[in-house]
Design an enzyme around this catalytic site. Structure first.
Site, short mmCIF file in Angstrom:
data_model
loop_
_atom_site.label_atom_id
_atom_site.label_comp_id
_atom_site.label_asym_id
_atom_site.label_seq_id
_atom_site.Cartn_x
_atom_site.Cartn_y
_atom_site.Cartn_z
CG ASP A 85 1.50 2.26 2.09
OD1 ASP A 85 2.03 1.15 1.90
OD2 ASP A 85 1.04 2.95 1.18
CG ASP A 86 4.07 -1.57 2.70
OD1 ASP A 86 3.02 -2.23 2.69
OD2 ASP A 86 4.73 -1.33 1.67
N GLY A 121 -2.24 -0.94 9.10
CA GLY A 121 -1.32 -0.73 7.99
C GLY A 121 -1.43 -1.83 6.96
CG HIS A 122 -1.10 -1.31 3.29
ND1 HIS A 122 -0.99 -0.61 2.10
CD2 HIS A 122 -2.28 -0.94 3.84
CE1 HIS A 122 -2.07 0.16 1.95
NE2 HIS A 122 -2.87 -0.03 2.99
N GLY A 123 1.08 -4.20 6.62
CA GLY A 123 1.97 -5.28 6.97
C GLY A 123 3.42 -4.98 6.70
#
Length: 852
Positions: free
Chosen positions: A241-242, A263-265
């Site tokens: 995730d983030d 991940g999601h940055g």
């Protein structure tokens, strides 16, 4: 220090990131994280969990031993250390709760490998596996590992489909903490978030390693919520995730040197899901590398927001993207569930957001997607030097934009076609005439040219003034003859309003240190005089450097600075052509900054700037009210000018003033009353009053100087008065710190604090107030080298103001412009007073009107 007219001064507490370089660039090459070995002081009380029964065999539940050791440590007095030796410890949920009333500092020295129990029944919803709460001055370090054993729990995570799901435990959670340091730990395979901060103040996290598979659900690396003064730096994060998520209610969060992926940055949000959420402000994300992630920089807010909130004053700078699906994205219709019905637009207001020097590759065609709320369009979104290409290299990346009030939006985009007369198309394909002012700006970027994106569409929702968007948006690109690497620093350009030809009309330094007839191998009397001035300033700089808590071994390095810079100055006395000489004020300042930065000193005046900003902010309302109470326009102007002079005395580059400041402080109101009487050494105020009364200036560029009273009580009331006249104001501030000068990001933060809930400065609308990065990093400035952002914003100004002794007197006093100009500042060096034929602390008000 004495009071600035108030009983008690507000003291701002702030923590800073370490400045040691752990990777060679934002692209992450050479990036390495190593845990430092803490020192166990003999005077500290040491509590070893093994002495309380911990088996460290990886099978026996050691939870009770950890809790028992903690209770004894918390009851102790003075400096306390809790030791977790090497070994594998199986523990269930444990809470290390305070307050520990008699403990002055508490260090958890975690060398072991902690494994979380897999029994989910032992955890409450949303709790922490290891939780620290209600503590002061905690340090968590030692190189140990928190293994959440998440793989066994992830199948039970149904939060992507069920909004009422039970939240799994966070690996390490910090609640209501103050002055916390987390250094050199590892978090693996958390069941939910890896590290969470809730209602924390003054938190510093560095050299943290976080790892979980790319498909692990909701395993955010570090989540921050309702916290302030948070600094996260030099860490490796790869999750499902983030990498870092900034939730609601946060202020003054700094994220630097993070390597993110998978991940999601790095995300802001999600925001707006619940009622009574706090605002987000003062976020800075800088010098990061993001690779192979779903998103790069993302701002996400929920549609159907039950309440109103805001996210403002956020800067994302010097970030490298590699094969990122959505490098830059604003999504104000966010919903992670499988089915969502949006009936109302998001009520989260996004404004004053800066994307700067972002480069790399996108794995999707749309590299920049700004999808804002139809109900509250985004305001003041700035993009500068954004260079993004498709990972495949097959075709050009595109962008989309919706519901953006794009004042000052400047995008540097790598393209190949010269822009035609129409750069924007509405969704109905009706052509909009290209704004004439934008096309006229083409000449200021020589050898720069305007470029167009073939498939670019600016989509504007119903009810938004499309003309205003078209009017305020332009796109430009650096035309590189040698196809320079996208990793290189953005090139500087000449200030577009300098009188041309620049070569024959402009000299940056005001005071000539030497003449062509002087012996090049022998220093001139003027050079010797100024070299001695800089020598005399070394002790005050050394003193500031010694107290810089962000630099390891600061006193030792400060001594090295004093020795090195002193040697350089003595070399100039022997050979003026050494070190790139002959010396002038720009070179002498440049060498000082180079030596400071090489030794790790980035901003040695940071603490005093923060303190003085806080004091000045507390006085801003009173100062503005005093000005507004003056009915006569001419007298009000003179009072504003006196305020600029009074504020400009806060200059720690002057050895004499630095000494006065360190002993007695400085009073803004007293300085206003005690200015030298008119006529000043250069006094064009009466001529300026005549032009001021006509209210004829459409746009003013002000090069600002110092922090504290100078910018807040001097320049900003003056700028506010110009805004009242209907004038657009551009405030140009330094890119990097130098002495106590205010920087671009600091100025954004200051103005955000001064604005009221309606975005006004004491009742005055700020929609015409722009903040520009000048590209400068010195207390003086050479106007042949400014940022492209400033060059663009300043090109149609009709008044240029250079404020301060460094920018308006020691340099640029005789600079000629194509428009009206004002140089204003206080004389704070005896050498400058002698050159001008005036007195120390005399005033310069040099106004030149260009008659068209």
């Amino acid at each position: 220090m004495t009071s600035l007219g108030m009983g008690t001064w507000l003291l701002l507490l702030s923590l800073f990131c370490f400045n040691a370089v752990f990777f060679t660039g934002a692209d992450g090459q050479g990036f390495e994280v190593e845990a430092r070995r803490p020192i166990l002081h003999p005077s500290s009380l040491l509590f070893d969990v093994k002495r309380f029964g911990a088996r460290a065999d990886g099978r026996t539940d050691d939870s009770k031993a950890f809790i028992a050791a903690w209770k004894e440590a918390c009851r102790a007095t003075g400096k306390v250390k809790l030791l977790v030796p090497k070994g594998v410890y199986l523990i269930g949920p444990v809470k290390f709760a305070g307050p520990c009333k008699n403990v002055s500092s508490l260090t958890v020295y975690m060398k072991g490998y902690l494994k979380a129990t897999a029994k989910l029944s032992r955890y409450g919803s949303g709790t922490g596996w290891v939780e620290f709460g209600w503590l002061e001055r905690l340090t968590l370090t030692g190189g140990g590992t928190f293994d959440g054993q998440g793989a066994k729990a992830w199948p039970y995570n149904n939060c992507t489909t069920d909004s009422k799901c039970k939240l799994l435990p966070t690996n390490v959670k910090f609640v209501a903490m103050n002055q916390t340091v987390v250094q050199g730990i590892t978090s693996l395979n958390s069941k939910f978030f890896h590290i969470a901060l809730v209602e924390c103040k003054n938190f510093k996290g560095t050299e943290i390693k976080i790892s979980a598979p790319a498909d692990s659900p909701n395993t955010d690396g570090i989540h921050v919520e309702r916290s302030s003064n948070v600094c996260i730096s030099r860490s490796l994060i790869g999750t499902g995730d983030d990498c870092i998520s900034i939730g609601q209610g946060n202020s003054q969060v700094t994220i630097t040197r993070i390597r993110c992926g998978p991940g999601h940055g790095i995300s802001v949000g999600s925001l707006g899901r619940y009622e009574n959420e706090g605002d987000v402000s003062g976020l800075v994300v800088r010098d990061c590398a993001i690779s192979g992630t779903m998103n790069g920089i993302r701002i996400k807010t929920w549609a159907n927001s039950p309440g109103s909130s805001a996210a403002t004053n956020m800067t994302f700078e010097n970030i490298v993207m590699k094969n990122v699906t959505n490098p830059i994205i604003i999504d104000q219709s966010y919903c992670p569930f499988s089915s969502c019905i949006s009936t109302e637009p998001s009520k989260v207001k996004l404004s004053d957001i800066y994307f700067k020097q972002i480069r790399g590759t996108s794995s999707s065609a749309v590299a920049v997607a700004l999808e804002c709320s139809e109900g509250i369009p985004c305001q003041n979104i700035f993009l500068e030097n954004v260079h993004l290409e498709l990972s495949t290299g097959e075709k050009q990346a595109t962008s989309s934009c919706k519901n953006v009030r794009a004042r000052g939006l400047v995008i540097a985009w790598k393209q190949r076609q010269v822009i035609p007369s129409s750069i924007l198309k509405k969704h109905n394909q009706k052509k909009i005439t290209h704004n004439k002012k934008v096309s006229e700006k083409k000449s200021i970027f020589e050898p720069y040219q305007l470029y167009r994106e073939n498939v670019l569409q600016i989509r504007v929702a119903k009810g938004v003034d499309f003309y205003q968007v078209q009017k305020r948006v332009s796109f430009f690109i650096r035309l590189s003859s040698a196809q320079k690497s996208m990793e290189s620093e953005s090139e500087m350009v000449a200030f577009p309003l300098l009188l041309t030809p620049i070569e024959s009309n402009y000299r940056a330094c005001t005071i000539p240190y030497r003449f062509p007839s002087d012996n090049p191998k022998k220093p001139t009397p003027t050079e010797l005089q100024w070299i001695d001035l800089f020598l005399n300033s070394i002790p005050s700089f050394k003193k500031r450097a010694e107290s810089d808590t962000t630099v390891p071994d600061a006193p030792v390095r400060a001594e090295k600075f004093a020795q090195r810079y002193g040697d350089v100055l003595e070399d100039f006395k022997k050979d003026p052509e050494s070190h790139g000489g002959p010396p002038d004020c720009i070179l002498l300042c440049r060498l000082r900054e180079i030596i400071l930065r090489e030794l790790g000193f980035i901003d040695i005046f940071k603490r005093v700037k923060d303190e003085e900003n806080a004091k000045a902010i507390s006085l801003f309302k009173d100062v503005v009210q005093l000005n507004d109470a003056i009915e006569d326009d001419s007298k009000r102007l003179e009072n504003l000018v006196r305020g600029i002079f009074a504020g400009n005395i806060f200059d720690l580059g002057s050895a004499e003033l630095a000494e006065v400041f360190s002993k007695d402080g400085m009073s803004f109101l007293a300085s206003c009353q005690n200015l030298v009487p008119r006529p000043w050494v250069i006094d064009d105020l009466d001529a300026f009053k005549v032009k001021w009364s006509k209210k004829s200036w459409k746009k003013v560029v002000i090069f600002v100087d110092n922090s504290g009273a100078d910018i807040i009580l001097g320049i900003l009331p003056f700028a506010r008065e110009l805004l009242r006249h209907g004038t657009q104001v551009v405030l140009a501030a330094n890119d990097m710190p130098s002495i106590n000068d205010v920087t671009y990001t600091e100025l954004i933060e200051i103005i955000a604090k001064l604005k009221d809930e309606n975005g006004q400065l004491m009742g005055v609308d700020t929609s015409n107030l722009l903040i520009a990065n000048s590209g400068n990093d010195l207390p003086v400035i050479d106007l042949t080298r400014v940022s492209q952002m400033l060059a663009y914003l300043a090109s149609d100004a009709d008044l240029v103001v250079l404020e301060g002794m460094g920018r308006g007197i020691e340099t640029n006093l005789y600079a000629q412009f194509k428009c009206d100009s004002l140089k204003i500042g206080m004389v704070k060096h005896p050498e400058v007073a002698q050159f001008l034929g005036g007195r120390l602390y005399d005033c310069v008000f040099k106004y030149n009107e260009v008659v068209s």
